[in-house]
Design a protein around this motif. Structure first.
Motif: not given
Lengths: 93, 275
Positions: A26-35, A49-53
């Motif tokens: 759930d927390q990962a899915n709150k990250v903009e650009g990540l599903k 990629n690097k920015e999302v990680v």
């Protein structure tokens, strides 16, 4: 998105799933650009990629502070020792 | 830190309700001690005061719900919270058996008694809770330094020394009563172990403990300090022959139960909206 980034995302989420259970996804899915799907099979990154990680790491750092960073670094050393430095987000260097 | 903790708690209606209940118990404690002067544990007037156990029971039920939210047995946080719940439950069971002796059987509680099974269980459960929660605070990384190891050793020796000077130097090994002997050593040493772990986690994780987890973890350490304080107060006054049901020691136990209930409320909202 290359396989290394997907592996890195899976690793970071897995580490935190051991800490807080399914809420890690759930927390990962709150990250903009990540599903991320709940079984980790579907991972979509939209954007750099690097920015999302980097944002994913900071999301978990928001819960556990420096412990989260240290756990990720330790896991990277053990499980992805060959990951090139430029692929690592700033937070994990 | 205290201001942050209070801000988090007082926004929750349930915390305000628990605080109100505690206030009623506190007022009744004043009435019991300074107006009615009740010291007989068999007096029904004691019953209202000893309902502080419901604070702990609420804490256990709410704590198990929150532990489930965070992955239950399958996650470190879930396990830590479950162990804290089991410790508080053990204490609530101990209190219930204690009251059964006093108010139903109308006798003094023998030592040892089944109530001790409940009371003592808080020690191993709190040790296990600290192992799980300490991991989340970053103890594993902090302990790589010699300074942290030395700090832990120093705190451990200090707390065992306190246990020795307050209690253990008077304790004699009695093989004819092994349970009593075990408890005579186990209570002070066990509580010394738990508080040593709590102080160590507090002292060595300043660089790793952070995020939304920091406040509930610090509060857990405060709670464990109150567990230590209540048990040591009881052991000391019981040893001196000055303990009675409804004394200041029971007020410390009531405060400890409230803090246990608050502890779990603080763990409920750890989510970060978006980094």
């Amino acid at each position: 998105m290359n396989g290394d980034t997907k592996t890195l995302v899976k690793l970071i989420i897995s580490i935190h799933k051991e800490l807080i259970g399914p809420y890690a996804v759930d927390q990962a899915n709150k990250v903009e650009g990540l599903k991320v799907s709940s079984d980790f099979e579907q991972i979509e990154i939209m954007g750099d990629n690097k920015e999302v990680v980097n944002k994913l790491v900071k999301q978990y750092q928001g819960i556990f502070g420096n412990t989260s960073i240290q756990l990720c670094k330790e896991a990277l050393r053990q499980l992805l020792p060959n990951l090139a430095g430029e692929q690592l987000p700033d937070a994990l260097r | 830190m205290l201001k942050s903790i209070l801000e988090k708690l007082l926004h929750k209606k349930i915390a305000l309700l628990l605080l109100t209940y505690y206030f009623i118990i506190f007022v009744w404690w004043i009435v019991l001690n300074f107006y009615l002067h009740v010291k007989d544990p068999r007096e029904p007037a004691n019953l209202l005061f000893t309902t502080y156990g419901f604070l702990g029971l609420f804490g256990v039920i709410n704590g198990l719900r929150i532990a489930k939210k965070w992955g239950g047995w399958d996650s470190k946080l879930g396990r830590g919270l479950i162990f804290l719940c089991l410790g508080l439950l053990g204490q609530t069971i101990g209190l219930s058996i204690w009251l059964y002796y006093n108010l139903v059987l109308k006798v003094d509680v023998p030592y040892p008694a089944w109530s001790d099974a409940g009371y003592f269980s808080i020690i191993p459960f709190n040790v296990l809770a600290m192992i799980s929660l300490g991991y989340l605070a970053g103890v594993k990384f902090s302990f790589r330094s010699a300074k942290a190891k030395f700090f832990a050793l120093f705190v451990g020796i200090l707390m065992v020394s306190v246990a020795y000077f307050l209690f253990l130097k008077e304790v004699k090994v009695d093989f004819s009563n092994p349970v009593r002997t075990f408890l005579d050593f186990g209570y002070p040493l066990g509580e010394a172990l738990v508080i040593s772990m709590a102080i160590t986690v507090y002292g060595v994780t300043t660089k790793t403990l952070g995020g939304t987890f920091k406040i509930p973890m610090i509060f857990t350490i405060y709670y464990l300090f109150f567990v230590f304080l209540s048990d040591y107060s009881f052991l000391y006054t019981a040893g001196q022959g000055t303990y009675y049901n409804g004394s200041w020691v029971d007020l410390v136990y009531a405060t400890e139960n409230l803090m246990g209930a608050f502890c779990f409320i603080l763990y409920e909202d750890l989510e970060v909206k978006e980094a």
